[in-house]
Design an enzyme around this catalytic site. Structure first.
Site, PDB file in Angstrom:
ATOM      1  N   THR A 100       0.748  -1.169  -0.472  1.00 47.93           N
ATOM      2  CA  THR A 100      -0.428  -0.194  -0.204  1.00 47.93           C
ATOM      3  C   THR A 100       1.050   1.576   0.217  1.00 47.93           C
ATOM      4  OG1 THR A 100      -2.071  -0.839   1.371  1.00 47.93           O
ATOM      5  CG2 THR A 100      -2.191   1.733   0.996  1.00 47.93           C
TER       6      THR A 100
ATOM      7  N   PHE B 120       0.500   4.794   0.958  1.00 42.24           N
ATOM      8  CA  PHE B 120       0.748   5.961   2.358  1.00 42.24           C
ATOM      9  C   PHE B 120       1.422   7.443   1.518  1.00 42.24           C
ATOM     10  CE2 PHE B 120       0.436   1.729   4.282  1.00 42.24           C
ATOM     11  CZ  PHE B 120      -0.871   2.563   4.485  1.00 42.24           C
TER      12      PHE B 120
END
Length: 376
Positions: free
Chosen positions: A278, A280
């Protein structure tokens, strides 16, 4: 019979003449750019281009050539504009303050989720293990506290390799008009977390954020007796399972969250993709970028006309920039029209980036620069 070699020689001669004429046209375009720079005239004159295309198309001898001429001269005009944008030397870096590094010592940071979340992990890996951030239950709260000045930075997920972009973040970036000043990628390794003494066979309900549930679809399909419930954050779900004390409940979250709330892994590595990661983003209310920033994030809206998106992206291609992301979000009150979010590599001081932004700003309905930052 036609002599192929002679036909090719003739084509070569025609192409040579076309190159000469093209360079001659670009020289005149450069003169036009200087005039427009002195007088403050805009580069793009849609009325002039439309009239010119109609005149040129009328010279064609058949429909096929008519369409070809329109396509050819649309591209020539586009290249002419790109040359003119480059000659105008407008700078976008001046709108942002260049800094050696972000403020890290004593920075007030807010991150999405409870303590033990992947967002907290991203915060600590980016700002350092000593960074003390405040958890938040929603994306909107993170945005709002940065906007109000209660926090210097916010940490939010924006894209996952399995499920794609997190659309709420794009909408909130537009609403709050924050700036992206940093980016960090975390490898996501989900566990099914339960109370000590619980067994996988006894689990009836699993809590997680919608992203966590989607990223573990294959595992969940193998256990059809388990009901999934979406909640605000993976770490918040781990906290709920701990507080409820019900062994029939479990949470999909990271090992860090399990350790934080006294849960044990009933199954590990349950994400569909072994390379699940992921992105960020680090957001700020300040317009600043580090001198080593190498990625630019922008958004724009377009006239609802054929070829407009192609024209926008052509500025990135023409300036030899690497586009790394494109996302679209619907515009409220304008059915089937969209705002486009684009990431590409570069620094606001790079001539190619400046030329790209000049072109997009002139030809889009609007342009927002969300930031120039470096991936850590």
């Amino acid at each position: 019979m036609i002599d192929l070699s002679e036909s090719r020689k003739e084509i070569d001669e025609i192409d040579r003449q076309l190159v000469e004429l093209f360079e001659r046209r670009m020289k005149v375009s450069a003169d036009v750019a200087e005039y427009k720079k002195r007088t403050g005239m805009p580069v793009l004159d849609k009325g002039r281009e439309r009239a010119k295309l109609q005149t040129l198309k009328a010279m064609a001898s058949n429909d096929f050539n008519c369409h070809g001429i329109e396509e050819l001269f649309t591209q020539i005009m586009s290249m002419s504009r790109k040359l003119q944008y480059a000659r105008l030397h407008a700078s976008f870096g001046e709108e942002f303050r260049k800094v050696d590094s972000l403020q890290r010592k004593d920075a007030r940071i807010i991150f999405f989720g409870e303590k033990g979340s992947y967002s907290e992990q991203a915060m600590k890996e980016y700002f350092g293990e000593d960074a003390a951030g405040e958890p938040s239950a929603s994306f909107r709260e993170v945005m709002a506290k940065v906007k109000s000045g209660e926090a210097d930075y916010g940490v939010l997920p924006i894209e996952n390799t399995t499920t794609g972009g997190i659309t709420d973040i794009y909408d909130l970036l537009t609403e709050f008009n924050h700036y992206i000043v940093g980016e960090h990628v975390v490898k996501i390794e989900h566990c099914l977390l339960g109370l000590p003494g619980a067994e996988l066979s006894s689990v009836r309900t699993v809590y997680s954020h919608a992203q966590g549930i989607m990223q573990c679809g294959a595992f969940l399909r193998k256990h059809p007796g388990i009901r999934t419930v979406e909640a605000m954050s993976t770490s918040g779900c781990a906290k709920k399972v701990h507080e409820d004390g019900d062994r029939s409940q479990a949470a999909i979250a990271g090992r860090r969250a399990g350790e934080m709330y006294g849960l044990v892994p009933l199954a590990e590595g349950i994400q569909d993709n072994d390379k699940n990661s992921t992105r960020f983003i680090i957001i700020s209310g300040r317009r600043e970028y580090t001198k080593d920033a190498n990625k630019v994030s922008i958004s724009f809206t377009l006239p609802h006309e054929s070829g407009t998106l192609y024209n926008m992206l052509s500025h990135i291609i023409y300036n030899n920039l690497n586009m790394t992301k494109i996302e679209s979000r619907p515009l409220a009150g304008r059915p089937f029209e969209y705002r486009f979010f684009v990431d590409f590599e570069g620094n606001l001081e790079d001539p190619g980036v400046v030329n790209t932004l000049n072109g997009i700003q002139a030809e889009a309905l609007d342009l927002t620069i969300f930031g120039n930052y470096k991936t850590v």
